[in-house]
Write an enzyme that holds these catalytic residues in place. Sequence first.
Site, PDB file in Angstrom:
ATOM      1  N   TYR A   1      37.635   7.145  45.734  1.00 45.61           N
ATOM      2  CA  TYR A   1      36.878   7.443  44.509  1.00 45.61           C
ATOM      3  C   TYR A   1      37.462   8.670  43.800  1.00 45.61           C
ATOM      4  CZ  TYR A   1      32.741   8.257  41.560  1.00 45.61           C
ATOM      5  OH  TYR A   1      31.876   8.435  40.499  1.00 45.61           O
TER       6      TYR A   1
ATOM      7  N   LYS B   1      39.152   8.839  40.086  1.00 45.82           N
ATOM      8  CA  LYS B   1      38.580   9.673  39.010  1.00 45.82           C
ATOM      9  C   LYS B   1      39.580  10.738  38.553  1.00 45.82           C
ATOM     10  CE  LYS B   1      34.718   7.488  38.643  1.00 45.82           C
ATOM     11  NZ  LYS B   1      34.396   6.759  37.406  1.00 45.82           N
TER      12      LYS B   1
ATOM     13  N   ARG C   1      23.405  -1.083  33.892  1.00 46.93           N
ATOM     14  CA  ARG C   1      22.435  -0.116  34.430  1.00 46.93           C
ATOM     15  C   ARG C   1      23.015   1.289  34.397  1.00 46.93           C
ATOM     16  NH1 ARG C   1      24.685  -0.381  39.901  1.00 46.93           N
ATOM     17  NH2 ARG C   1      25.543  -2.463  40.018  1.00 46.93           N
TER      18      ARG C   1
HETATM   19  P1  NAP Z   1      25.899   2.189  38.780  1.00 45.55           P
HETATM   20  O1  NAP Z   1      24.456   2.402  38.499  1.00 45.55           O
HETATM   21  O2  NAP Z   1      26.326   1.767  40.129  1.00 45.55           O
HETATM   22  O3  NAP Z   1      26.450   1.116  37.688  1.00 45.55           O
HETATM   23  C1  NAP Z   1      27.792   0.714  37.737  1.00 45.55           C
HETATM   24  C2  NAP Z   1      28.039  -0.290  36.632  1.00 45.55           C
HETATM   25  O4  NAP Z   1      29.410  -0.698  36.695  1.00 45.55           O
HETATM   26  C3  NAP Z   1      27.196  -1.542  36.751  1.00 45.55           C
HETATM   27  O5  NAP Z   1      26.827  -1.955  35.454  1.00 45.55           O
HETATM   28  C4  NAP Z   1      28.169  -2.554  37.365  1.00 45.55           C
HETATM   29  O6  NAP Z   1      27.871  -3.872  36.955  1.00 45.55           O
HETATM   30  C5  NAP Z   1      29.458  -2.119  36.722  1.00 45.55           C
HETATM   31  N1  NAP Z   1      30.657  -2.557  37.434  1.00 45.55           N
HETATM   32  C6  NAP Z   1      31.066  -2.258  38.695  1.00 45.55           C
HETATM   33  N2  NAP Z   1      32.247  -2.838  38.963  1.00 45.55           N
HETATM   34  C7  NAP Z   1      32.606  -3.523  37.837  1.00 45.55           C
HETATM   35  C8  NAP Z   1      33.721  -4.307  37.465  1.00 45.55           C
HETATM   36  N3  NAP Z   1      34.748  -4.516  38.309  1.00 45.55           N
HETATM   37  N4  NAP Z   1      33.755  -4.837  36.225  1.00 45.55           N
HETATM   38  C9  NAP Z   1      32.756  -4.645  35.346  1.00 45.55           C
HETATM   39  N5  NAP Z   1      31.663  -3.894  35.634  1.00 45.55           N
HETATM   40  C10 NAP Z   1      31.595  -3.352  36.861  1.00 45.55           C
HETATM   41  O7  NAP Z   1      26.762   3.480  38.445  1.00 45.55           O
HETATM   42  P2  NAP Z   1      26.448   4.791  37.578  1.00 45.55           P
HETATM   43  O8  NAP Z   1      25.930   5.820  38.498  1.00 45.55           O
HETATM   44  O9  NAP Z   1      25.721   4.451  36.342  1.00 45.55           O
HETATM   45  O10 NAP Z   1      27.950   5.216  37.242  1.00 45.55           O
HETATM   46  C11 NAP Z   1      28.600   4.810  36.063  1.00 45.55           C
HETATM   47  C12 NAP Z   1      29.944   5.503  35.988  1.00 45.55           C
HETATM   48  O11 NAP Z   1      29.750   6.928  36.045  1.00 45.55           O
HETATM   49  C13 NAP Z   1      30.876   5.172  37.153  1.00 45.55           C
HETATM   50  O12 NAP Z   1      32.211   5.126  36.692  1.00 45.55           O
HETATM   51  C14 NAP Z   1      30.700   6.342  38.077  1.00 45.55           C
HETATM   52  O13 NAP Z   1      31.806   6.550  38.904  1.00 45.55           O
HETATM   53  C15 NAP Z   1      30.511   7.478  37.089  1.00 45.55           C
HETATM   54  N6  NAP Z   1      29.814   8.635  37.634  1.00 45.55           N
HETATM   55  C16 NAP Z   1      28.573   8.529  38.162  1.00 45.55           C
HETATM   56  C17 NAP Z   1      27.946   9.649  38.669  1.00 45.55           C
HETATM   57  C18 NAP Z   1      26.562   9.604  39.258  1.00 45.55           C
HETATM   58  O14 NAP Z   1      26.146  10.633  39.825  1.00 45.55           O
HETATM   59  N7  NAP Z   1      25.827   8.532  39.157  1.00 45.55           N
HETATM   60  C19 NAP Z   1      28.612  10.881  38.647  1.00 45.55           C
HETATM   61  C20 NAP Z   1      29.886  10.955  38.110  1.00 45.55           C
HETATM   62  C21 NAP Z   1      30.478   9.822  37.597  1.00 45.55           C
HETATM   63  P3  NAP Z   1      27.524  -5.052  38.010  1.00 45.55           P
HETATM   64  O15 NAP Z   1      26.341  -4.625  38.800  1.00 45.55           O
HETATM   65  O16 NAP Z   1      27.264  -6.222  37.163  1.00 45.55           O
HETATM   66  O17 NAP Z   1      28.731  -5.157  38.908  1.00 45.55           O
END
Ligand code: NAP
Length: 251
Positions: free
Chosen positions: A159, A163, A19
């Site tokens: 976190y 990062k 996702r």
């Molecule tokens: P998200 O919607 O919560 O999705 C996280 C994904 O990571 C899910 O597919 C989840 O799969 C997977 N995941 C979590 N723990 C895992 C593990 N141990 N092994 C394998 N898969 C794992 O997050 P997102 O917002 O798309 O964020 C994605 C990345 O971007 C993250 O690294 C986050 O820190 C970074 N980021 C996000 C934002 C933001 O504003 N959203 C900003 C800066 C950086 P399952 O559900 O199957 O566990």
Amino acid sequence: MTQPGPLQGKVALVTGASRGIGRAVALRLAQAGARVGVNYRSSRQAAEAVDQAIRDAGSEALLLSADVSNASQVQAIFQELEQAWGGVDILVNNAGLTRDSLLLRMSEEDWDAVLDTNLKGAFLCSKAAARTMVRKRWGRIINISSVIGLAGNPGQANYAASKAGLLGLTRTLARELASRNITVNAVAPGFIDTAMVASLSEEAKAQVRARIPMDRFGTPDDVAAVVAFLATSEAAYVTGQVIGIDGGIAL
Ligand code: NAP
């Protein structure tokens, strides 16, 4: 006649692709012609939908269940990719999670859970990917860091540390692997409209938005477009960099 995509013939692995940002990156790399390994940990149904969307678009996908913080599970998915498609050319370390609380209330478990997935996971996957990339004399590793890793944020010591740690990993691997034609870069998204941001209160969202010069949250596609560029041969001379994708919030 349709032109082949810029990633035709390449094999990509996107961790946490069920996702949000990972999903958008997986679809974008597939659109560009790559065969894509769709990793997830527990959201099987959502990951299956991504796998299907890639196939519907005429590309190839492989569904790969693994917790990226578990060395033997990581090894198993890289073996599967090796057997299916001859190993990875592009690795996107995207899997990530948050366990927020202020320092005095943060448990050791919450610290470890975040560091294990966000930082150790990237180490384990990069190590496994680098083996094939060194052999192929070509590779792209792209780490999804965050503006929080640059500036810190109250309630997110674990976190932010994970990062920021990814940035040290990025710069070090960029130096170690440059001579093998492998680039290693990071992106630092700001606030992107995914489940991670949806969990913020309306008040917190309004406060954040007021600080974004572009006056909107980012979309997963905003991030995917930059990641896809870094994966191409066009970005061959870009390594060890951190590219902000944040609507100007870090200015
Ligand atoms: P998200 O919607 O919560 O999705 C996280 C994904 O990571 C899910 O597919 C989840 O799969 C997977 N995941 C979590 N723990 C895992 C593990 N141990 N092994 C394998 N898969 C794992 O997050 P997102 O917002 O798309 O964020 C994605 C990345 O971007 C993250 O690294 C986050 O820190 C970074 N980021 C996000 C934002 C933001 O504003 N959203 C900003 C800066 C950086 P399952 O559900 O199957 O566990």
